[in-house]
Design a protein around this motif. Structure first.
Motif, PDB file in Angstrom:
ATOM      1  N   ALA A   1       0.839  -1.207   0.000  1.00  0.00           N
ATOM      2  CA  ALA A   1       0.000   0.000   0.000  1.00  0.00           C
ATOM      3  C   ALA A   1       0.871   1.254   0.000  1.00  0.00           C
ATOM      4  CB  ALA A   1      -0.924  -0.012   1.211  1.00  0.00           C
ATOM      5  N   ARG A   2       1.988   1.215   0.740  1.00  0.00           N
ATOM      6  CA  ARG A   2       2.886   2.372   0.794  1.00  0.00           C
ATOM      7  C   ARG A   2       3.463   2.661  -0.586  1.00  0.00           C
ATOM      8  NH1 ARG A   2       8.003   4.363   1.509  1.00  0.00           N
ATOM      9  NH2 ARG A   2       8.176   5.982   3.113  1.00  0.00           N
TER      10      ARG A   2
ATOM     11  N   ARG B   1       2.233   1.813  -3.501  1.00  0.00           N
ATOM     12  CA  ARG B   1       1.180   2.253  -4.406  1.00  0.00           C
ATOM     13  C   ARG B   1       0.817   3.718  -4.156  1.00  0.00           C
ATOM     14  NH1 ARG B   1      -1.592  -1.921  -6.968  1.00  0.00           N
ATOM     15  NH2 ARG B   1      -3.567  -0.775  -6.985  1.00  0.00           N
ATOM     16  N   LEU B   2       0.745   4.091  -2.891  1.00  0.00           N
ATOM     17  CA  LEU B   2       0.434   5.482  -2.552  1.00  0.00           C
ATOM     18  C   LEU B   2       1.545   6.420  -3.001  1.00  0.00           C
ATOM     19  CD1 LEU B   2      -1.108   4.908   0.967  1.00  0.00           C
ATOM     20  CD2 LEU B   2      -2.275   6.057  -0.940  1.00  0.00           C
ATOM     21  N   LEU B   3       2.800   6.022  -2.791  1.00  0.00           N
ATOM     22  CA  LEU B   3       3.917   6.864  -3.220  1.00  0.00           C
ATOM     23  C   LEU B   3       3.964   6.983  -4.736  1.00  0.00           C
ATOM     24  CD1 LEU B   3       7.067   6.148  -1.004  1.00  0.00           C
ATOM     25  CD2 LEU B   3       5.907   8.331  -1.395  1.00  0.00           C
ATOM     26  N   GLY B   4       3.685   5.882  -5.433  1.00  0.00           N
ATOM     27  CA  GLY B   4       3.665   5.930  -6.886  1.00  0.00           C
ATOM     28  C   GLY B   4       2.585   6.861  -7.404  1.00  0.00           C
ATOM     29  N   ALA B   5       1.400   6.771  -6.799  1.00  0.00           N
ATOM     30  CA  ALA B   5       0.294   7.645  -7.206  1.00  0.00           C
ATOM     31  C   ALA B   5       0.603   9.100  -6.874  1.00  0.00           C
ATOM     32  CB  ALA B   5      -0.989   7.202  -6.519  1.00  0.00           C
ATOM     33  N   ALA B   6       1.160   9.338  -5.685  1.00  0.00           N
ATOM     34  CA  ALA B   6       1.501  10.702  -5.277  1.00  0.00           C
ATOM     35  C   ALA B   6       2.564  11.285  -6.201  1.00  0.00           C
ATOM     36  CB  ALA B   6       1.993  10.704  -3.834  1.00  0.00           C
ATOM     37  N   ASP B   7       3.564  10.484  -6.530  1.00  0.00           N
ATOM     38  CA  ASP B   7       4.638  10.959  -7.397  1.00  0.00           C
ATOM     39  C   ASP B   7       4.092  11.376  -8.757  1.00  0.00           C
ATOM     40  OD1 ASP B   7       7.652  11.170  -7.748  1.00  0.00           O
ATOM     41  OD2 ASP B   7       7.137   9.906  -9.450  1.00  0.00           O
ATOM     42  N   GLU B   8       3.205  10.582  -9.297  1.00  0.00           N
ATOM     43  CA  GLU B   8       2.629  10.887 -10.610  1.00  0.00           C
ATOM     44  C   GLU B   8       1.732  12.122 -10.557  1.00  0.00           C
ATOM     45  OE1 GLU B   8      -0.502   8.900 -13.798  1.00  0.00           O
ATOM     46  OE2 GLU B   8       0.548   7.601 -12.390  1.00  0.00           O
ATOM     47  N   LEU B   9       0.807  12.133  -9.603  1.00  0.00           N
ATOM     48  CA  LEU B   9      -0.194  13.203  -9.561  1.00  0.00           C
ATOM     49  C   LEU B   9       0.372  14.521  -9.033  1.00  0.00           C
ATOM     50  CD1 LEU B   9      -3.255  11.148  -8.254  1.00  0.00           C
ATOM     51  CD2 LEU B   9      -2.845  11.965 -10.593  1.00  0.00           C
ATOM     52  N   PHE B  10       1.121  14.456  -7.935  1.00  0.00           N
ATOM     53  CA  PHE B  10       1.669  15.684  -7.360  1.00  0.00           C
ATOM     54  C   PHE B  10       2.623  16.365  -8.337  1.00  0.00           C
ATOM     55  CE2 PHE B  10       1.223  14.113  -2.686  1.00  0.00           C
ATOM     56  CZ  PHE B  10      -0.111  14.480  -2.694  1.00  0.00           C
ATOM     57  N   TYR B  11       3.461  15.567  -8.998  1.00  0.00           N
ATOM     58  CA  TYR B  11       4.441  16.173  -9.885  1.00  0.00           C
ATOM     59  C   TYR B  11       3.779  16.737 -11.139  1.00  0.00           C
ATOM     60  CZ  TYR B  11       8.644  17.019 -12.561  1.00  0.00           C
ATOM     61  OH  TYR B  11       9.627  17.630 -13.301  1.00  0.00           O
ATOM     62  N   ARG B  12       2.802  16.032 -11.659  1.00  0.00           N
ATOM     63  CA  ARG B  12       2.161  16.473 -12.900  1.00  0.00           C
ATOM     64  C   ARG B  12       1.220  17.649 -12.672  1.00  0.00           C
ATOM     65  NH1 ARG B  12      -0.926  11.805 -15.116  1.00  0.00           N
ATOM     66  NH2 ARG B  12      -2.640  12.589 -13.818  1.00  0.00           N
TER      67      ARG B  12
ATOM     68  N   HIS C   1      -6.360   6.694  -7.126  1.00  0.00           N
ATOM     69  CA  HIS C   1      -5.361   6.353  -8.134  1.00  0.00           C
ATOM     70  C   HIS C   1      -4.493   5.178  -7.677  1.00  0.00           C
ATOM     71  CE1 HIS C   1      -3.413   7.453 -11.886  1.00  0.00           C
ATOM     72  NE2 HIS C   1      -2.229   7.348 -11.309  1.00  0.00           N
ATOM     73  N   ALA C   2      -4.223   5.143  -6.373  1.00  0.00           N
ATOM     74  CA  ALA C   2      -3.403   4.060  -5.828  1.00  0.00           C
ATOM     75  C   ALA C   2      -4.184   2.763  -5.682  1.00  0.00           C
ATOM     76  CB  ALA C   2      -2.830   4.475  -4.474  1.00  0.00           C
ATOM     77  N   GLY C   3      -5.507   2.870  -5.590  1.00  0.00           N
ATOM     78  CA  GLY C   3      -6.333   1.687  -5.431  1.00  0.00           C
ATOM     79  C   GLY C   3      -6.206   1.048  -4.063  1.00  0.00           C
ATOM     80  N   VAL C   4      -6.119   1.879  -3.023  1.00  0.00           N
ATOM     81  CA  VAL C   4      -6.001   1.372  -1.658  1.00  0.00           C
ATOM     82  C   VAL C   4      -7.114   1.967  -0.801  1.00  0.00           C
ATOM     83  CG1 VAL C   4      -3.499   1.134  -1.872  1.00  0.00           C
ATOM     84  CG2 VAL C   4      -4.461   3.243  -0.917  1.00  0.00           C
TER      85      VAL C   4
ATOM     86  N   LEU D   1      -3.636   5.167   3.868  1.00  0.00           N
ATOM     87  CA  LEU D   1      -2.871   6.413   3.808  1.00  0.00           C
ATOM     88  C   LEU D   1      -2.635   6.964   5.208  1.00  0.00           C
ATOM     89  CD1 LEU D   1      -3.081   9.291   1.337  1.00  0.00           C
ATOM     90  CD2 LEU D   1      -3.237   9.822   3.757  1.00  0.00           C
ATOM     91  N   TYR D   2      -3.670   7.016   5.997  1.00  0.00           N
ATOM     92  CA  TYR D   2      -3.525   7.603   7.326  1.00  0.00           C
ATOM     93  C   TYR D   2      -2.672   6.727   8.240  1.00  0.00           C
ATOM     94  CZ  TYR D   2      -7.003  10.874   5.685  1.00  0.00           C
ATOM     95  OH  TYR D   2      -7.659  11.835   4.956  1.00  0.00           O
ATOM     96  N   ASN D   3      -2.757   5.417   8.071  1.00  0.00           N
ATOM     97  CA  ASN D   3      -1.932   4.521   8.888  1.00  0.00           C
ATOM     98  C   ASN D   3      -0.465   4.599   8.492  1.00  0.00           C
ATOM     99  OD1 ASN D   3      -4.166   3.590  10.288  1.00  0.00           O
ATOM    100  ND2 ASN D   3      -4.475   1.821   8.951  1.00  0.00           N
ATOM    101  N   THR D   4      -0.203   4.886   7.220  1.00  0.00           N
ATOM    102  CA  THR D   4       1.172   4.892   6.723  1.00  0.00           C
ATOM    103  C   THR D   4       1.832   6.254   6.824  1.00  0.00           C
ATOM    104  OG1 THR D   4       0.562   3.157   5.135  1.00  0.00           O
ATOM    105  CG2 THR D   4       2.641   4.303   4.753  1.00  0.00           C
ATOM    106  N   PHE D   5       1.105   7.313   6.451  1.00  0.00           N
ATOM    107  CA  PHE D   5       1.707   8.649   6.378  1.00  0.00           C
ATOM    108  C   PHE D   5       1.109   9.655   7.352  1.00  0.00           C
ATOM    109  CE2 PHE D   5       2.129   6.706   2.127  1.00  0.00           C
ATOM    110  CZ  PHE D   5       3.511   6.700   2.021  1.00  0.00           C
TER     111      PHE D   5
END
Length: 201
Positions: free
Chosen positions: A11-12, A14-25, A39-42, A47-51
């Motif tokens: 899940a971490r 997937r969330l980082l991958g989605a954040a990297d794509e969306l935040f940067y773009r 976007h991450a499909g989680v 998200l709240y448990n991880t970040f």
């Protein structure tokens, strides 16, 4: 949805991958947390448990970007033999980023544009800038310049300007121009007495 691979991502990841794509773009402020989760499909709880919250995710995204940038620069510098060549090699590493599909400027500058002065987001970005500044200073010291901190500061200005030009002017050759300017700067910068002293025959 985040892209699938043969190995199941956590899940971490997937969330980082989605954040990297969306935040940067699209930008940190523009993209809401629900879009990243979708976007991450989680599950939202992941998200709240991880970040902890969105700010925590943004900091993790910037840390992830920082690791990639440092790896690129470190890998590029192995091609050069002398500290002076390595100082110029930093711009070669920057040029690689400029030619990547979807280049959208400095992720750290964009993320901090609307971040509060004392936010963890700004501190994460400043950590990356400190790393680059320290690298340039260390190389300038090894190269024997009389004022390595000043040389590093001027090179950092060129680095920042190239990033801005690459994005605003759509100029992937900006790093080449900055490298040429850096070469002139290094030729003009005074060396320390020990470094300037000719070697004995």
């Amino acid at each position: 949805m985040a892209p699938r691979t043969g190995t199941k991502l956590s899940a971490r990841e997937r969330l980082l991958g989605a954040a990297d794509e969306l935040f940067y773009r699209e930008g940190v402020q523009t993209v809401g947390i629900d879009r990243v989760i979708e976007h991450a499909g989680v599950a939202k709880a992941s998200l709240y448990n991880t970040f902890g919250n969105k700010e925590g995710l943004v900091c993790a995204y910037l840390d992830h970007r920082s690791v990639r940038l440092r790896d690129r620069i470190t890998r590029t510098l192995t091609r050069f033999r002398t500290p002076r060549e390595q100082l110029l090699g930093v711009f070669d590493a920057q040029g690689e980023a400029f030619t990547e599909a979807g280049y959208n400027g400095c992720a750290f500058a964009r993320a901090t544009a609307e971040a509060p002065e004392n936010s963890s987001i700004r501190r994460a970005a400043e950590s990356n800038r400190t790393w680059l500044s320290d690298l340039l200073t260390a190389l300038a010291t090894e190269a024997g310049y009389a004022a390595p901190e000043e040389v590093a500061r001027m090179l950092h200005f060129l680095y920042d300007g190239a990033s801005q030009s690459a994005r605003m002017d759509h100029d992937p050759a900006a790093a080449t121009t900055a490298r040429a300017a850096a070469s002139v700067l290094l030729d003009a910068a005074p060396l320390s007495p020990a470094a300037a002293r000719p070697s004995a025959p």
